[in-house]
Design a protein around this motif. Structure first.
Motif: not given
Length: 298
Positions: A149-167
């Motif tokens: 979220r700090r690196g992608m302030r304008d990202a949609a919640d779904e995109d954030v969660e998918r990045r977290v899932a990948l990690r």
């Protein structure tokens, strides 16, 4: 190729090389050995497949996938006429082009990152130094969410969660049956810089303590009290692979791309830096105590 290359889009292998990235690396290594055995230059090989010398270099270093036509033409150039040997190499090339599990996340990843994820999954030894935040392989879901979220302030919640899932999916490699050795040095700054609230940081520190006790993980902290140290160039990761003829690779992440350093002298310099960091800083036991001390301050 051989200094630093920007990542751009674009017989069966053994178990440790079951990932697509591993098969690409193994196939590229075999092509390199065949070319060198014939005394053919990369320039000449590139000409034979209507490509540049740099493409041959990227193929041999496992940085790009293979086109069947290119492999067939190279095998002909290298004098490989035995049907079984040609079939074996062509099968390896075909399997190497199978998309890895991480490609399902390609919609939320920069084009240069999937290559790293594939090679990370093929590595048998991962060595790293981090200064800004906790290494991705050791992040909790809550901490990773705060970092994204700090690196992608304008990202949609779904995109954030998918990045977290990948990690989190990447982290399964560390606890698998054939888990790699993971040696990491975290600068104290990475542990004191808050991502998320107090509870997120407490959870992250507890997780680091737990992970540091795993037999395949060596975690050390470079404390502020040491002052200046050899890690002045910033964060980096060194990937080592199970086949002896595959060179180690230094991965350097940038804002809009990534670099691989694969020349032996370049890799050696980063290895020396990490060796010095590990030698100069507290060992794993004392580092674990430092983590516990930081946890009490939260």
């Amino acid at each position: 190729m051989g200094v630093g290359t920007p990542i751009v889009p674009g017989q069966q292998a053994p178990l440790l090389f079951s990932s697509p990235a591993g098969r690409v690396s193994r196939g590229g290594s075999r092509l390199r050995r065949l070319r060198e055995a014939r005394g053919i230059t990369r320039e000449a090989a590139g000409y034979a497949i209507r490509a540049s010398e740099s493409k041959i270099s990227r193929m041999e270093l496992g940085r790009v996938s293979f086109k069947t036509r290119d492999v067939e033409d190279l095998l002909t150039l290298y004098g490989i006429t035995d049907r079984q040997e040609r079939s074996s190499l062509l099968l390896l090339a075909k399997e190497a082009n199978v998309a890895g599990w991480w490609h399902s996340y390609s919609d939320v990843l920069p084009t240069w990152f999937p290559t790293y994820v594939g090679l990370e999954g093929a590595a048998s030894l991962i060595r790293a130094y981090e200064v800004q935040f906790v290494h991705g392989l050791l992040q909790t879901a809550e901490y990773a969410r705060a970092v994204v979220r700090r690196g992608m302030r304008d990202a949609a919640d779904e995109d954030v969660e998918r990045r977290v899932a990948l990690r989190l999916e990447r982290q399964k490699h560390l606890v698998a049956e054939n888990a790699p050795e993971f040696h990491v040095v975290l600068d104290e700054a990475a542990l004191r810089r808050p991502y998320g609230d107090r509870e997120v940081m407490r959870g992250q520190l507890r997780h680091l303590v737990e992970m540091s006790e795993r037999p395949n993980i060596r975690l050390q902290v470079m404390p502020f009290r040491f002052g200046g140290h050899s890690g002045e160039s910033g964060a980096f990761t060194i990937l080592g692979f199970p086949e002896s003829d595959l060179s180690d690779v230094v991965y350097l992440e940038q804002l809009t791309s990534a670099l691989y350093l694969d020349k032996r002298e370049d890799v050696a310099q980063y290895e020396r830096v990490l060796d010095e960091l590990m030698r100069d800083g507290p060992g794993p036991e004392e580092s674990r105590d430092l983590l516990r001390g930081l946890l009490q301050l939260q």
